[in-house]
Scaffold this motif. Structure first.
Motif, PDB file in Angstrom:
ATOM      1  N   PHE A 169       0.824  -1.207   0.000  1.00 29.25           N
ATOM      2  CA  PHE A 169       0.000   0.000   0.000  1.00 29.25           C
ATOM      3  C   PHE A 169       0.862   1.262   0.000  1.00 29.25           C
ATOM      4  N   TYR A 170       2.014   1.217   0.650  1.00 29.72           N
ATOM      5  CA  TYR A 170       2.925   2.374   0.594  1.00 29.72           C
ATOM      6  C   TYR A 170       3.387   2.608  -0.840  1.00 29.72           C
ATOM      7  N   ILE A 171       3.755   1.531  -1.524  1.00 22.18           N
ATOM      8  CA  ILE A 171       4.220   1.667  -2.905  1.00 22.18           C
ATOM      9  C   ILE A 171       3.092   2.180  -3.792  1.00 22.18           C
ATOM     10  N   ARG A 172       1.904   1.634  -3.630  1.00 19.95           N
ATOM     11  CA  ARG A 172       0.771   2.074  -4.452  1.00 19.95           C
ATOM     12  C   ARG A 172       0.430   3.535  -4.180  1.00 19.95           C
ATOM     13  N   HIS A 173       0.502   3.951  -2.922  1.00 18.34           N
ATOM     14  CA  HIS A 173       0.195   5.352  -2.612  1.00 18.34           C
ATOM     15  C   HIS A 173       1.241   6.294  -3.196  1.00 18.34           C
ATOM     16  N   ALA A 174       2.469   5.850  -3.295  1.00 18.81           N
ATOM     17  CA  ALA A 174       3.516   6.692  -3.863  1.00 18.81           C
ATOM     18  C   ALA A 174       3.389   6.802  -5.380  1.00 18.81           C
ATOM     19  N   LEU A 175       2.858   5.759  -6.023  1.00 18.19           N
ATOM     20  CA  LEU A 175       2.898   5.692  -7.483  1.00 18.19           C
ATOM     21  C   LEU A 175       1.553   5.854  -8.174  1.00 18.19           C
ATOM     22  N   GLN A 176       0.442   5.673  -7.454  1.00 18.26           N
ATOM     23  CA  GLN A 176      -0.855   5.675  -8.116  1.00 18.26           C
ATOM     24  C   GLN A 176      -1.802   6.659  -7.454  1.00 18.26           C
ATOM     25  N   ASP A 177      -2.772   7.119  -8.244  1.00 21.91           N
ATOM     26  CA  ASP A 177      -3.781   8.031  -7.709  1.00 21.91           C
ATOM     27  C   ASP A 177      -5.019   7.289  -7.207  1.00 21.91           C
ATOM     28  N   ALA A 178      -5.431   6.240  -7.918  1.00 19.20           N
ATOM     29  CA  ALA A 178      -6.681   5.551  -7.602  1.00 19.20           C
ATOM     30  C   ALA A 178      -6.433   4.401  -6.635  1.00 19.20           C
TER      31      ALA A 178
END
Length: 196
Positions: free
Chosen positions: A162-171
């Protein structure tokens, strides 16, 4: 003559400035001059306190890790059962001080840096081992050893993911939504155990 506590305050200011600069840039590709300017001092003074840009980055990572460690410890003190302690670790992973945009960007940048830097890799391994150990000591009280390992790996992977997704994605889900999804994963395992 400098005041007695000034070196500590300057080091803290430089660490905060480093995290802010990395967060703004989204990368470790920031200069000591940028960091020093944000902290309100000269780059020579920044070099005096840390020696190199790598040491500033490592100090910033240590600060992030220590903040996380203290958040986990504070929550574990009040948690009374193994399940409550696991949920406390999850909650600490997603508390607001850990999920600020700059901190999330710093985590991602440090993961990337660990591919080239043995010292950064060792710091991230300390974090991973501590998270795994904190989860396992409680999961072993709820599951057999093999299942506890599996659940610990899943929880840690979801938290880091989730940290990686929050850093790289908007949705992506917000902080609370991410935390709730990790808690749901734990709940599914607990329900599976109750049914067996």
């Amino acid at each position: 003559m400098p005041r007695k506590g000034m070196p500590i305050l300057r080091r803290q200011a430089l660490i905060s400035a480093t995290i802010a600069e990395i967060g703004e840039a989204g990368t470790l590709d920031v200069t000591v001059s940028q960091i020093a300017r944000r902290a309100g001092m000269s780059s020579a003074l920044a070099h005096h306190y840390f020696g190199s840009k790598d040491q500033i980055f490592l100090s910033a990572m240590r600060h992030v890790l220590e903040t996380f460690r203290l958040a986990v410890r504070a929550r574990l003190i009040v948690a009374k059962t193994p399940e409550a302690r696991i949920r406390a670790i999850i909650d600490a992973s997603f508390e607001s001080s850990q999920f600020e945009r700059e901190i999330v960007a710093a985590w991602l940048a440090f993961y990337v840096r660990a591919l080239q830097s043995g010292e950064t890799r060792r710091l991230l391994q300390v974090y991973s081992r501590r998270l795994h150990s904190n989860l396992m000591v409680n999961l072993r009280q709820l599951f057999d050893a093999d299942t506890a390992q599996l659940v610990a790996q899943g929880l840690a992977s979801m938290i880091d993911g989730f940290y990686i997704r929050h850093a790289l994605q908007d949705a992506v889900p917000d902080r609370e939504g991410s935390r709730d999804m990790v808690n749901d994963y734990l709940q599914l395992w607990l329900e599976r155990k109750r049914r067996s």
